[in-house]
Design a protein around this motif. Structure first.
Motif, short mmCIF file in Angstrom:
data_model
loop_
_atom_site.label_atom_id
_atom_site.label_comp_id
_atom_site.label_asym_id
_atom_site.label_seq_id
_atom_site.Cartn_x
_atom_site.Cartn_y
_atom_site.Cartn_z
N ALA A 1 0.85 -1.19 0.00
CA ALA A 1 0.00 0.00 0.00
C ALA A 1 0.89 1.24 0.00
CB ALA A 1 -0.91 -0.03 1.22
N ASP A 2 0.26 2.42 0.14
CA ASP A 2 1.03 3.65 0.15
C ASP A 2 1.67 3.91 1.51
OD1 ASP A 2 0.50 4.20 -2.47
OD2 ASP A 2 -1.26 5.42 -2.05
N PHE A 3 2.67 4.78 1.51
CA PHE A 3 3.39 5.16 2.71
C PHE A 3 2.65 6.34 3.34
CE2 PHE A 3 7.78 6.82 4.22
CZ PHE A 3 7.55 6.27 5.47
N SER A 4 2.19 6.18 4.57
CA SER A 4 1.39 7.24 5.19
C SER A 4 1.54 7.22 6.70
CB SER A 4 -0.09 7.06 4.82
OG SER A 4 -0.55 5.79 5.26
N GLU A 5 1.06 8.30 7.34
CA GLU A 5 1.13 8.39 8.79
C GLU A 5 0.01 7.56 9.42
OE1 GLU A 5 0.81 11.85 12.22
OE2 GLU A 5 1.85 12.28 10.34
#
Length: 218
Positions: free
Chosen positions: A69-73
């Motif tokens: 998945a995407d890199f996120s906080e």
């Protein structure tokens, strides 16, 4: 600074990153899966970069490829950012659960120096020992506690932990068992001269590759 994610196929020719996680039964009543991480090249405030493949890596077969998945906080994490390598299919731990993880711990201030890895901790059979702790006990650095509590068993993620959620003292786990690695880690993070020069916001930034391999309700 904006995050930029560059995704590569493990064969270097596509635009996705994949990780495979074959099932393995350990001599215990907990089902675990060995950590298997793919090469990732990312930038996050110039702290995340291409990291070498772990020794346990094996090229996935076409039927076992899984996209990240995407890199996120992470929500309500206080600044921990995560790159999902594989979403688990097992239980989500809760406070009071005994959890078992495999990890690679790196220090961003030293260009990704790996200060500890559970794969270096072997049992009498030569198998890697997972790191075991009670979620919410306060004995581990807050960034790991926060990262693990939103994972599912079998999941793998790379997390960037800010100094405020990293090592605040030398008694917090995980602690590198090797004396020289332990000293190098702490003398870097708690370097009084560099702290006085205003480098505290970068000295203690940590990069952990974490796999949640099992949990037990207490």
């Amino acid at each position: 600074m904006k995050m930029k994610i560059i995704k590569y196929c493990v064969f270097g020719s596509a635009t996705r990153v994949y990780a495979t996680l074959p099932h393995t039964k350990y001599p215990c009543n907990i089902t675990r899966r060995p950590l298997s991480l793919s090469l990732i090249s990312t930038t996050f405030s110039a702290l995340i970069f291409s990291l070498p493949l772990p020794p346990s890596y094996s090229s996935p077969s076409p039927s076992s490829k899984r996209p990240i998945a995407d890199f996120s906080e992470l929500p309500n994490s206080g600044g921990v950012k995560a790159l999902e390598l594989l979403v688990g299919s097992g239980e989500v731990p809760q406070d009071g659960d005994q959890v078992e993880i495999h990890y690679y711990g790196r220090l961003a201030a030293k260009q990704g120096w790996r200060f500890d890895s559970t794969y270096d901790h072997k049992d009498e059979n030569g198998d890697p020992n997972p790191f075991v702790f009670v979620l919410g006990s306060g004995k581990v650095i807050a960034g790991i506690d926060v990262a693990v509590r939103s994972m599912k068993v079998g999941g793998i993620r790379r997390v960037v932990i800010p100094p405020s959620l990293g090592y605040q003292n030398t008694s917090q786990e995980p602690i590198p068992p090797n004396f020289f690695d332990r000293q190098r880690l702490f003398t870097t993070i708690f370097n009084p001269t560099r702290l006085a020069n205003g480098e505290g916001s970068t000295l203690g930034t940590l990069i952990f590759d974490i796999e949640l391999v099992g949990l037990r309700h207490q």
